[in-house]
Scaffold this motif. Structure first.
Motif, PDB file in Angstrom:
ATOM      1  N   VAL A 193       5.000  18.906  17.875  1.00 33.19           N
ATOM      2  CA  VAL A 193       3.916  19.726  18.418  1.00 33.19           C
ATOM      3  C   VAL A 193       2.573  19.258  17.878  1.00 33.19           C
ATOM      4  O   VAL A 193       1.589  19.145  18.612  1.00 33.19           O
ATOM      5  N   ARG A 194       2.537  18.987  16.579  1.00 32.95           N
ATOM      6  CA  ARG A 194       1.290  18.527  15.961  1.00 32.95           C
ATOM      7  C   ARG A 194       0.772  17.266  16.641  1.00 32.95           C
ATOM      8  O   ARG A 194      -0.424  17.172  16.978  1.00 32.95           O
ATOM      9  N   ARG A 195       1.661  16.293  16.867  1.00 32.53           N
ATOM     10  CA  ARG A 195       1.224  15.024  17.458  1.00 32.53           C
ATOM     11  C   ARG A 195       0.697  15.203  18.882  1.00 32.53           C
ATOM     12  O   ARG A 195      -0.305  14.592  19.267  1.00 32.53           O
ATOM     13  N   TYR A 196       1.353  16.039  19.670  1.00 25.73           N
ATOM     14  CA  TYR A 196       0.891  16.288  21.038  1.00 25.73           C
ATOM     15  C   TYR A 196      -0.468  16.972  21.051  1.00 25.73           C
ATOM     16  O   TYR A 196      -1.348  16.620  21.836  1.00 25.73           O
ATOM     17  N   LEU A 197      -0.637  17.967  20.195  1.00 25.89           N
ATOM     18  CA  LEU A 197      -1.902  18.686  20.172  1.00 25.89           C
ATOM     19  C   LEU A 197      -3.036  17.809  19.646  1.00 25.89           C
ATOM     20  O   LEU A 197      -4.170  17.902  20.117  1.00 25.89           O
ATOM     21  N   GLU A 198      -2.731  16.969  18.670  1.00 26.48           N
ATOM     22  CA  GLU A 198      -3.759  16.071  18.151  1.00 26.48           C
ATOM     23  C   GLU A 198      -4.189  15.059  19.208  1.00 26.48           C
ATOM     24  O   GLU A 198      -5.351  14.636  19.237  1.00 26.48           O
ATOM     25  N   ARG A 199      -3.267  14.673  20.101  1.00 26.10           N
ATOM     26  CA  ARG A 199      -3.641  13.791  21.214  1.00 26.10           C
ATOM     27  C   ARG A 199      -4.659  14.460  22.127  1.00 26.10           C
ATOM     28  O   ARG A 199      -5.466  13.783  22.765  1.00 26.10           O
ATOM     29  N   ASP A 200      -4.600  15.788  22.178  1.00 21.72           N
ATOM     30  CA  ASP A 200      -5.546  16.549  22.995  1.00 21.72           C
ATOM     31  C   ASP A 200      -6.840  16.856  22.258  1.00 21.72           C
ATOM     32  O   ASP A 200      -7.681  17.616  22.740  1.00 21.72           O
ATOM     33  N   GLY A 201      -6.984  16.281  21.065  1.00 29.46           N
ATOM     34  CA  GLY A 201      -8.215  16.464  20.315  1.00 29.46           C
ATOM     35  C   GLY A 201      -8.235  17.694  19.431  1.00 29.46           C
ATOM     36  O   GLY A 201      -9.299  18.069  18.911  1.00 29.46           O
ATOM     37  N   MET A 202      -7.066  18.337  19.251  1.00 27.09           N
ATOM     38  CA  MET A 202      -6.997  19.534  18.411  1.00 27.09           C
ATOM     39  C   MET A 202      -6.790  19.156  16.937  1.00 27.09           C
ATOM     40  O   MET A 202      -6.185  18.130  16.630  1.00 27.09           O
ATOM     41  N   THR A 203      -7.276  20.011  16.058  1.00 28.44           N
ATOM     42  CA  THR A 203      -6.948  19.909  14.642  1.00 28.44           C
ATOM     43  C   THR A 203      -5.802  20.877  14.382  1.00 28.44           C
ATOM     44  O   THR A 203      -5.883  22.048  14.753  1.00 28.44           O
ATOM     45  N   VAL A 204      -4.727  20.389  13.770  1.00 32.35           N
ATOM     46  CA  VAL A 204      -3.516  21.198  13.615  1.00 32.35           C
ATOM     47  C   VAL A 204      -3.254  21.519  12.151  1.00 32.35           C
ATOM     48  O   VAL A 204      -3.278  20.630  11.288  1.00 32.35           O
ATOM     49  N   LEU A 205      -3.005  22.794  11.872  1.00 28.02           N
ATOM     50  CA  LEU A 205      -2.613  23.256  10.547  1.00 28.02           C
ATOM     51  C   LEU A 205      -1.161  23.698  10.627  1.00 28.02           C
ATOM     52  O   LEU A 205      -0.792  24.450  11.532  1.00 28.02           O
ATOM     53  N   LEU A 206      -0.335  23.248   9.694  1.00 33.46           N
ATOM     54  CA  LEU A 206       1.091  23.555   9.720  1.00 33.46           C
ATOM     55  C   LEU A 206       1.457  24.599   8.672  1.00 33.46           C
ATOM     56  O   LEU A 206       0.905  24.623   7.570  1.00 33.46           O
ATOM     57  N   ALA A 207       2.410  25.459   9.035  1.00 38.84           N
ATOM     58  CA  ALA A 207       2.954  26.449   8.100  1.00 38.84           C
ATOM     59  C   ALA A 207       4.455  26.532   8.334  1.00 38.84           C
ATOM     60  O   ALA A 207       4.912  26.546   9.478  1.00 38.84           O
ATOM     61  N   GLY A 208       5.215  26.585   7.242  1.00 35.44           N
ATOM     62  CA  GLY A 208       6.669  26.631   7.363  1.00 35.44           C
ATOM     63  C   GLY A 208       7.255  28.013   7.171  1.00 35.44           C
ATOM     64  O   GLY A 208       8.459  28.214   7.332  1.00 35.44           O
ATOM     65  N   THR A 209       6.415  28.976   6.814  1.00 34.54           N
ATOM     66  CA  THR A 209       6.877  30.351   6.614  1.00 34.54           C
ATOM     67  C   THR A 209       5.873  31.330   7.214  1.00 34.54           C
ATOM     68  O   THR A 209       4.708  30.986   7.450  1.00 34.54           O
ATOM     69  N   GLY A 210       6.327  32.559   7.431  1.00 40.33           N
ATOM     70  CA  GLY A 210       5.431  33.581   7.926  1.00 40.33           C
ATOM     71  C   GLY A 210       4.320  33.875   6.949  1.00 40.33           C
ATOM     72  O   GLY A 210       3.164  34.096   7.343  1.00 40.33           O
ATOM     73  N   ALA A 211       4.655  33.885   5.673  1.00 37.88           N
ATOM     74  CA  ALA A 211       3.650  34.172   4.649  1.00 37.88           C
ATOM     75  C   ALA A 211       2.552  33.109   4.644  1.00 37.88           C
ATOM     76  O   ALA A 211       1.359  33.422   4.525  1.00 37.88           O
ATOM     77  N   ALA A 212       2.953  31.854   4.774  1.00 37.46           N
ATOM     78  CA  ALA A 212       1.974  30.762   4.803  1.00 37.46           C
ATOM     79  C   ALA A 212       1.087  30.861   6.040  1.00 37.46           C
ATOM     80  O   ALA A 212      -0.117  30.600   5.985  1.00 37.46           O
ATOM     81  N   ALA A 213       1.684  31.261   7.160  1.00 40.59           N
ATOM     82  CA  ALA A 213       0.919  31.413   8.400  1.00 40.59           C
ATOM     83  C   ALA A 213      -0.152  32.490   8.242  1.00 40.59           C
ATOM     84  O   ALA A 213      -1.308  32.296   8.634  1.00 40.59           O
ATOM     85  N   LEU A 214       0.228  33.617   7.659  1.00 39.06           N
ATOM     86  CA  LEU A 214      -0.734  34.707   7.461  1.00 39.06           C
ATOM     87  C   LEU A 214      -1.856  34.302   6.512  1.00 39.06           C
ATOM     88  O   LEU A 214      -3.006  34.716   6.687  1.00 39.06           O
ATOM     89  N   SER A 215      -1.517  33.515   5.530  1.00 38.61           N
ATOM     90  CA  SER A 215      -2.526  33.058   4.584  1.00 38.61           C
ATOM     91  C   SER A 215      -3.574  32.199   5.281  1.00 38.61           C
ATOM     92  O   SER A 215      -4.780  32.341   5.039  1.00 38.61           O
ATOM     93  N   ILE A 216      -3.114  31.322   6.193  1.00 44.67           N
ATOM     94  CA  ILE A 216      -4.041  30.458   6.926  1.00 44.67           C
ATOM     95  C   ILE A 216      -4.905  31.288   7.872  1.00 44.67           C
ATOM     96  O   ILE A 216      -6.118  31.088   7.972  1.00 44.67           O
ATOM     97  N   VAL A 217      -4.285  32.247   8.566  1.00 37.90           N
ATOM     98  CA  VAL A 217      -5.039  33.096   9.489  1.00 37.90           C
ATOM     99  C   VAL A 217      -6.083  33.912   8.733  1.00 37.90           C
ATOM    100  O   VAL A 217      -7.208  34.101   9.205  1.00 37.90           O
ATOM    101  N   ALA A 218      -5.725  34.386   7.551  1.00 38.62           N
ATOM    102  CA  ALA A 218      -6.647  35.205   6.751  1.00 38.62           C
ATOM    103  C   ALA A 218      -7.908  34.438   6.378  1.00 38.62           C
ATOM    104  O   ALA A 218      -8.970  35.036   6.175  1.00 38.62           O
ATOM    105  N   GLU A 219      -7.794  33.116   6.304  1.00 45.08           N
ATOM    106  CA  GLU A 219      -8.962  32.306   5.987  1.00 45.08           C
ATOM    107  C   GLU A 219      -9.921  32.211   7.169  1.00 45.08           C
ATOM    108  O   GLU A 219     -11.062  31.762   7.018  1.00 45.08           O
ATOM    109  N   GLY A 220      -9.436  32.623   8.359  1.00 42.70           N
ATOM    110  CA  GLY A 220     -10.292  32.686   9.543  1.00 42.70           C
ATOM    111  C   GLY A 220     -10.651  31.358  10.154  1.00 42.70           C
ATOM    112  O   GLY A 220     -11.617  31.250  10.909  1.00 42.70           O
TER     113      GLY A 220
END
Length: 232
Positions: free
Chosen positions: A16-43
């Motif tokens: 998914v990361r590679r496909y989105l980066e081809r579209d010019g997106m910057t991708v942040l990865l998270a392997g757990t729900g807790a990590a995902a929430l931490s990234i979202v909290a940073e806004g």
């Protein structure tokens, strides 16, 4: 655009990361729900892709937390198991804007991401109607805001788009397939998406809702009266 991809399968996340980066997106990865929430909290993300099955907080609970937290309007796409209709429905009911079933085409996911982002960023053209009103319901098109009897009501982008479409097309019956295509531009997909969004809108609008089920046909918006307002 910065996209959060939360999936505990590193192979899926990398594809998914590679496909989105081809579209010019910057991708942040998270392997757990807790990590995902931490990234979202940073806004620092513009859209989140959440796998339903993750450790330390599954996708459903993460979506619910986001919707009730500091980023309630963050566009969210859920990744669900193929054939698990209950996962898709649960994802939509938790507030997701869209879903993609596994195994999925990375190209399809990329198209869904662009579609959700495009709708989230859409703004009315200069001189266009900026507010709709029907009875106690007022919809601010410029700010994606809904008020019922003066009280603000939080909606997802998908719910908002459906409400606007129905108010603008009163007394007309639309099938679920028609709503999929005309509201969200999909000529494919699970029609249960429409059912879930109608259910959520009815719950949020409460007694003010006028979404009528026309059995065997679809849904119809019944206006409060014949003097609906559109203001500029």
């Amino acid at each position: 655009m910065r996209i959060l991809v939360a999936d505990d399968d590193p192979v899926v996340a990398d594809v998914v990361r590679r496909y989105l980066e081809r579209d010019g997106m910057t991708v942040l990865l998270a392997g757990t729900g807790a990590a995902a929430l931490s990234i979202v909290a940073e806004g620092a993300v513009d859209l989140a892709i959440l796998d339903v099955m993750m450790p330390e907080g599954d996708g459903i609970s993460v979506c619910q937390t986001i919707r009730h937290g500091p980023r309630p309007d963050l566009p969210i796409i859920m990744l669900t198991a193929l054939g698990e209709a209950e996962d898709r429905v649960a994802g939509l009911e938790s507030g997701a804007d869209d879903y993609v079933a596994k195994p999925f085409s990375p190209k399809e996911l990329s198209l869904r991401v662009r579609s959700v982002l495009r709708r989230a960023q859409a703004t009315p053209a200069e001189g266009a109607v900026t507010e709709l009103a029907d009875g106690g319901i007022r919809v601010n098109l410029a700010g994606d805001a809904v008020h019922v009897d003066g009280t603000p009501v939080s909606t997802t982008k998908r719910e908002f788009d459906l409400l606007v479409f129905l108010i603008r097309n009163p007394d007309t019956v639309f099938t679920r397939e028609e709503l999929l295509e005309r509201v969200w531009g999909w000529n494919f997909g699970d029609v249960s998406t429409v059912t879930v969004h109608v259910k959520r809108l009815r719950a949020k609008l409460g007694d003010a809702t006028r979404i009528e089920t026309v059995w065997g046909r679809g849904y119809r918006w019944t206006p409060a009266d014949a003097t609906r307002e559109e203001t500029r």
